[in-house]
Design a protein around this motif. Sequence first.
Motif, PDB file in Angstrom:
ATOM      1  N   VAL A   1       0.842  -1.199   0.000  1.00 52.04           N
ATOM      2  CA  VAL A   1       0.000   0.000   0.000  1.00 52.04           C
ATOM      3  C   VAL A   1       0.874   1.246   0.000  1.00 52.04           C
ATOM      4  N   GLY A   2       0.530   2.207  -0.863  1.00 54.11           N
ATOM      5  CA  GLY A   2       1.250   3.472  -0.895  1.00 54.11           C
ATOM      6  C   GLY A   2       1.727   3.794  -2.292  1.00 54.11           C
ATOM      7  N   GLU A   3       2.568   4.818  -2.404  1.00 58.62           N
ATOM      8  CA  GLU A   3       3.141   5.208  -3.681  1.00 58.62           C
ATOM      9  C   GLU A   3       4.643   4.936  -3.661  1.00 58.62           C
ATOM     10  N   GLN A   4       5.135   4.347  -4.749  1.00 60.68           N
ATOM     11  CA  GLN A   4       6.518   3.912  -4.793  1.00 60.68           C
ATOM     12  C   GLN A   4       7.115   4.136  -6.180  1.00 60.68           C
TER      13      GLN A   4
ATOM     14  N   ARG B   1      -1.856   6.736 -10.482  1.00 57.51           N
ATOM     15  CA  ARG B   1      -2.071   7.789  -9.482  1.00 57.51           C
ATOM     16  C   ARG B   1      -3.398   8.502  -9.661  1.00 57.51           C
ATOM     17  N   LEU B   2      -4.004   8.343 -10.840  1.00 55.91           N
ATOM     18  CA  LEU B   2      -5.305   8.961 -11.090  1.00 55.91           C
ATOM     19  C   LEU B   2      -6.463   8.058 -10.692  1.00 55.91           C
ATOM     20  N   VAL B   3      -6.153   6.831 -10.295  1.00 56.99           N
ATOM     21  CA  VAL B   3      -7.157   5.866  -9.852  1.00 56.99           C
ATOM     22  C   VAL B   3      -7.042   5.728  -8.343  1.00 56.99           C
ATOM     23  N   GLU B   4      -8.156   5.792  -7.647  1.00 61.21           N
ATOM     24  CA  GLU B   4      -8.132   5.840  -6.182  1.00 61.21           C
ATOM     25  C   GLU B   4      -7.323   4.700  -5.569  1.00 61.21           C
ATOM     26  N   ASP B   5      -7.567   3.457  -6.003  1.00 59.56           N
ATOM     27  CA  ASP B   5      -6.854   2.312  -5.434  1.00 59.56           C
ATOM     28  C   ASP B   5      -5.558   2.011  -6.170  1.00 59.56           C
ATOM     29  N   GLY B   6      -5.302   2.725  -7.241  1.00 58.76           N
ATOM     30  CA  GLY B   6      -4.101   2.470  -8.005  1.00 58.76           C
ATOM     31  C   GLY B   6      -4.071   1.044  -8.549  1.00 58.76           C
ATOM     32  N   ILE B   7      -2.904   0.445  -8.510  1.00 58.95           N
ATOM     33  CA  ILE B   7      -2.731  -0.941  -8.964  1.00 58.95           C
ATOM     34  C   ILE B   7      -2.809  -1.857  -7.751  1.00 58.95           C
ATOM     35  N   ARG B   8      -3.745  -2.776  -7.781  1.00 53.78           N
ATOM     36  CA  ARG B   8      -3.916  -3.740  -6.684  1.00 53.78           C
ATOM     37  C   ARG B   8      -3.015  -4.931  -6.943  1.00 53.78           C
ATOM     38  N   VAL B   9      -2.165  -5.248  -5.973  1.00 56.67           N
ATOM     39  CA  VAL B   9      -1.218  -6.352  -6.140  1.00 56.67           C
ATOM     40  C   VAL B   9      -1.550  -7.477  -5.150  1.00 56.67           C
ATOM     41  N   SER B  10      -1.499  -8.699  -5.649  1.00 64.06           N
ATOM     42  CA  SER B  10      -1.771  -9.880  -4.822  1.00 64.06           C
ATOM     43  C   SER B  10      -0.643 -10.880  -5.016  1.00 64.06           C
TER      44      SER B  10
ATOM     45  N   ARG C   1      15.453   2.335  -0.921  1.00 65.32           N
ATOM     46  CA  ARG C   1      14.455   3.282  -1.429  1.00 65.32           C
ATOM     47  C   ARG C   1      13.149   2.578  -1.804  1.00 65.32           C
ATOM     48  N   LEU C   2      13.235   1.299  -2.133  1.00 62.99           N
ATOM     49  CA  LEU C   2      12.030   0.521  -2.451  1.00 62.99           C
ATOM     50  C   LEU C   2      11.323   0.002  -1.197  1.00 62.99           C
ATOM     51  N   GLY C   3      11.899   0.271  -0.029  1.00 66.67           N
ATOM     52  CA  GLY C   3      11.292  -0.199   1.215  1.00 66.67           C
ATOM     53  C   GLY C   3      11.481  -1.680   1.448  1.00 66.67           C
ATOM     54  N   CYS C   4      12.533  -2.243   0.856  1.00 62.67           N
ATOM     55  CA  CYS C   4      12.769  -3.685   0.954  1.00 62.67           C
ATOM     56  C   CYS C   4      13.930  -4.031   1.874  1.00 62.67           C
ATOM     57  N   ARG C   5      14.242  -3.116   2.774  1.00 63.08           N
ATOM     58  CA  ARG C   5      15.278  -3.369   3.774  1.00 63.08           C
ATOM     59  C   ARG C   5      14.727  -3.183   5.194  1.00 63.08           C
ATOM     60  N   GLU C   6      13.417  -3.325   5.325  1.00 61.02           N
ATOM     61  CA  GLU C   6      12.786  -3.128   6.622  1.00 61.02           C
ATOM     62  C   GLU C   6      12.889  -4.396   7.477  1.00 61.02           C
ATOM     63  N   ASP C   7      12.685  -4.223   8.795  1.00 60.00           N
ATOM     64  CA  ASP C   7      12.725  -5.352   9.728  1.00 60.00           C
ATOM     65  C   ASP C   7      11.366  -6.055   9.696  1.00 60.00           C
ATOM     66  N   ARG C   8      11.248  -7.054   8.830  1.00 59.52           N
ATOM     67  CA  ARG C   8      10.007  -7.794   8.648  1.00 59.52           C
ATOM     68  C   ARG C   8      10.258  -9.286   8.821  1.00 59.52           C
ATOM     69  N   GLU C   9       9.181 -10.062   8.852  1.00 63.04           N
ATOM     70  CA  GLU C   9       9.321 -11.507   8.917  1.00 63.04           C
ATOM     71  C   GLU C   9      10.044 -12.009   7.672  1.00 63.04           C
ATOM     72  N   PRO C  10      10.750 -13.156   7.769  1.00 64.05           N
ATOM     73  CA  PRO C  10      11.472 -13.682   6.613  1.00 64.05           C
ATOM     74  C   PRO C  10      10.548 -13.852   5.401  1.00 64.05           C
ATOM     75  N   GLY C  11      10.989 -13.326   4.273  1.00 64.95           N
ATOM     76  CA  GLY C  11      10.218 -13.428   3.041  1.00 64.95           C
ATOM     77  C   GLY C  11       9.389 -12.204   2.723  1.00 64.95           C
ATOM     78  N   ALA C  12       9.106 -11.372   3.721  1.00 66.41           N
ATOM     79  CA  ALA C  12       8.213 -10.234   3.509  1.00 66.41           C
ATOM     80  C   ALA C  12       8.835  -9.170   2.614  1.00 66.41           C
ATOM     81  N   ASN C  13      10.137  -8.911   2.755  1.00 62.10           N
ATOM     82  CA  ASN C  13      10.779  -7.921   1.897  1.00 62.10           C
ATOM     83  C   ASN C  13      10.811  -8.382   0.440  1.00 62.10           C
ATOM     84  N   ALA C  14      11.062  -9.674   0.240  1.00 59.58           N
ATOM     85  CA  ALA C  14      11.073 -10.209  -1.128  1.00 59.58           C
ATOM     86  C   ALA C  14       9.670 -10.184  -1.735  1.00 59.58           C
ATOM     87  N   ARG C  15       8.660 -10.446  -0.914  1.00 58.49           N
ATOM     88  CA  ARG C  15       7.279 -10.369  -1.419  1.00 58.49           C
ATOM     89  C   ARG C  15       6.941  -8.938  -1.809  1.00 58.49           C
ATOM     90  N   ARG C  16       7.393  -7.982  -1.027  1.00 58.55           N
ATOM     91  CA  ARG C  16       7.155  -6.575  -1.372  1.00 58.55           C
ATOM     92  C   ARG C  16       7.813  -6.252  -2.713  1.00 58.55           C
TER      93      ARG C  16
END
Length: 346
Positions: A22-25, A48-57, A290-305
């Motif tokens: 969630v957010g802008e990146q 950015r012109l669409v309220e939900d933007g791109i939904r990723v699953s 800068r991509l937010g993929c160096r945060e302290d998260r559970e194993p695998g969460a940064n790669a999923r992001r």
Amino acid sequence: MTGETPIPTSWVGPIRLSGDVVGEQSVPLATYESPLWPSVGRGARVSRLVEDGIRVSVVDERMTRSTLFTAPDAATAVAAARAITARIDELAAVVSARSRHAQLIDIDTEVVGHLLFVRFALRTGDASGHNMVTLAAEGLMAAILANHPELEYGSISGNFCSDKKATAVNGILGRGRSVIAEILIPAAIVEDQLRSTAARIVALNTRKNLVGSTIAGALRSSNAHYANMLLAIYLATGQDAANIVEGSQGITYAEERDGDLLFSCTLPNLIVGTVGNGKDLPVVEDALQRLGCREDREPGANARRLAAIVAATVLCGELSLLAAQTNQGELMQSHLLLERRTEAGA
């Protein structure tokens, strides 16, 4: 390392995201094909012109290695295959004893004559997992051979994995991160920003990506140019670039809904990681931070992001290119204009 090869890199975006991220990146794209930057940028602007933007699953994640054994005959190979799959819990313990991060989650087998192919699927945390699964496979082979003296070693990799090759098995059984990115774009935005309509984009996607790819003999692949965006972001984030071979196997789907455009990109074979080989370079470290993929998260969460961001980037470029191709002459005119502008500024 004896030298470096500089690749022009631009940060494009930001892309608006929802769903599993969630957010802008903004995203880094390393490429010699400079028109890719404004093309992906146009898709990002639409998001950015669409309220939900791109939904990723993020649907699934696993890395695989297939080992090869030989047996005296087919009957012996079949019996061994059944016994091996029945012992998955025991074999999972073998993996856990060799690695803190690897986790065996599935075993698939194929018997061809007297040849036994055993495909192991593992969770690999934030790593793409190439080396991790090979190390695990070595231990698993040793354990299997100890319990099945009727088998002999064939190869640590039997190509049933399948690594860096366009195959059906990866899409069917999974390899890497499986991600879907989708966006619902109002008709007015399609017309204003993409100079097209939902009906024209849907028709082109069917005729080009679905029918055209089919007559070309594409393998689980119906898209315009996933490889362009994948290579650019893979190089910028320290990935093994050869994995765009299977990564670019994906399906673009488009549907008109009351004049609006539902547009999605399904990428079942994204091989990405945020730790491991290539991630120690300063430019890669900066990009991952800068991509937010160096945060302290559970194993695998940064790669999923990262996988989710990659899929959204692919959608931006795919949407922009298809829209351009609905207008005769627009694609070539854009390339000539943008490339000349780049050369003039060099």
